[in-house]
Design a protein around this motif. Structure first.
Motif, PDB file in Angstrom:
ATOM      1  N   ALA A  54       0.835  -1.208   0.000  1.00  0.00           N
ATOM      2  CA  ALA A  54       0.000   0.000   0.000  1.00  0.00           C
ATOM      3  C   ALA A  54       0.869   1.257   0.000  1.00  0.00           C
ATOM      4  N   GLY A  55       1.987   1.217   0.703  1.00  0.00           N
ATOM      5  CA  GLY A  55       2.913   2.360   0.690  1.00  0.00           C
ATOM      6  C   GLY A  55       3.516   2.593  -0.678  1.00  0.00           C
ATOM      7  N   VAL A  56       3.891   1.508  -1.362  1.00  0.00           N
ATOM      8  CA  VAL A  56       4.447   1.624  -2.715  1.00  0.00           C
ATOM      9  C   VAL A  56       3.391   2.167  -3.677  1.00  0.00           C
ATOM     10  N   ALA A  57       2.169   1.689  -3.554  1.00  0.00           N
ATOM     11  CA  ALA A  57       1.098   2.178  -4.430  1.00  0.00           C
ATOM     12  C   ALA A  57       0.811   3.654  -4.172  1.00  0.00           C
ATOM     13  N   GLY A  58       0.843   4.075  -2.918  1.00  0.00           N
ATOM     14  CA  GLY A  58       0.624   5.493  -2.605  1.00  0.00           C
ATOM     15  C   GLY A  58       1.722   6.384  -3.162  1.00  0.00           C
ATOM     16  N   ALA A  59       2.964   5.932  -3.050  1.00  0.00           N
ATOM     17  CA  ALA A  59       4.081   6.711  -3.589  1.00  0.00           C
ATOM     18  C   ALA A  59       4.000   6.795  -5.111  1.00  0.00           C
ATOM     19  N   ALA A  60       3.594   5.711  -5.765  1.00  0.00           N
ATOM     20  CA  ALA A  60       3.448   5.724  -7.224  1.00  0.00           C
ATOM     21  C   ALA A  60       2.324   6.666  -7.646  1.00  0.00           C
ATOM     22  N   LYS A  61       1.251   6.700  -6.876  1.00  0.00           N
ATOM     23  CA  LYS A  61       0.134   7.589  -7.195  1.00  0.00           C
ATOM     24  C   LYS A  61       0.571   9.049  -7.122  1.00  0.00           C
ATOM     25  N   VAL A  62       1.346   9.380  -6.110  1.00  0.00           N
ATOM     26  CA  VAL A  62       1.845  10.758  -5.982  1.00  0.00           C
ATOM     27  C   VAL A  62       2.760  11.100  -7.152  1.00  0.00           C
ATOM     28  N   GLU A  82       9.954  16.297 -21.085  1.00  0.00           N
ATOM     29  CA  GLU A  82      11.096  15.402 -21.303  1.00  0.00           C
ATOM     30  C   GLU A  82      10.784  13.950 -20.953  1.00  0.00           C
ATOM     31  N   GLY A  83      10.015  13.716 -19.951  1.00  0.00           N
ATOM     32  CA  GLY A  83       9.655  12.349 -19.577  1.00  0.00           C
ATOM     33  C   GLY A  83      10.153  11.996 -18.195  1.00  0.00           C
ATOM     34  N   SER A  84       9.670  10.882 -17.709  1.00  0.00           N
ATOM     35  CA  SER A  84      10.039  10.394 -16.387  1.00  0.00           C
ATOM     36  C   SER A  84      10.219   8.889 -16.458  1.00  0.00           C
ATOM     37  N   ALA A  85      11.077   8.367 -15.636  1.00  0.00           N
ATOM     38  CA  ALA A  85      11.377   6.931 -15.667  1.00  0.00           C
ATOM     39  C   ALA A  85      10.176   6.100 -15.216  1.00  0.00           C
ATOM     40  N   GLY A  86       9.764   5.203 -16.073  1.00  0.00           N
ATOM     41  CA  GLY A  86       8.701   4.275 -15.718  1.00  0.00           C
ATOM     42  C   GLY A  86       7.289   4.812 -15.859  1.00  0.00           C
ATOM     43  N   ALA A 102      -1.270  10.196 -17.414  1.00  0.00           N
ATOM     44  CA  ALA A 102      -0.032   9.519 -17.024  1.00  0.00           C
ATOM     45  C   ALA A 102      -0.385   8.199 -16.360  1.00  0.00           C
ATOM     46  N   SER A 103       0.407   7.176 -16.652  1.00  0.00           N
ATOM     47  CA  SER A 103       0.166   5.869 -16.036  1.00  0.00           C
ATOM     48  C   SER A 103       1.500   5.197 -15.725  1.00  0.00           C
TER      49      SER A 103
END
Length: 132
Positions: A54-62, A82-86, A102-103
């Motif tokens: 859940a912490g990883v999912a929250g950080a990815a959402k931000v 320019e873009g972002s990694a991942g 963005a996804s």
């Protein structure tokens, strides 16, 4: 004890037997701790893994929300993003509004099928009369 149970020796024997039984019960509880640990440890590990997921999912959402907002802002003033990694971004500039979607697909063994997706709308600033 002989005073109390003088005539009834079987009653005294019963109470002695009961006392021995109670002592044996108190002495034999050592294995219960092992059984309780064996049963609760997997549950605690599962709760910890789900909490981390859940912490990883929250950080990815931000992160995805920030990328979508930045991409929409950049496209609205005419600056390429320019873009972002991942993180993959689709920008739609048709019409008065700029829409950035963005996804990011979360990689990991806990939640491999989770994708965070965010869209951001921004009005084109050149249409609002604001120039760079």
């Amino acid at each position: 004890m002989k005073k109390i149970f003088g005539k009834h020796s079987q009653s005294a024997q019963f109470w002695q037997w009961l006392r021995r039984l109670w002592q044996m019960r108190r002495e034999s509880q050592g294995g219960y701790a092992t059984v309780e640990t064996a049963l609760t440890l997997p549950a605690l590990v599962a709760v910890a893994v789900l909490g981390l997921g859940a912490g990883v999912a929250g950080a990815a959402k931000v992160q995805v929300c920030e990328v979508a907002r930045t991409a929409a802002r950049g496209a609205s003033i005419g600056v390429p993003w320019e873009g972002s990694a991942g993180v993959t971004v689709n920008i739609d500039t048709s019409g008065q509004w700029v829409k950035a979607i963005a996804s990011k697909r979360l990689a990991g063994s806990v939640m491999p099928a989770v994708t965070c997706r965010v869209s951001a709308l921004k009005e084109t600033e050149l249409m609002m009369g604001i120039e760079r």
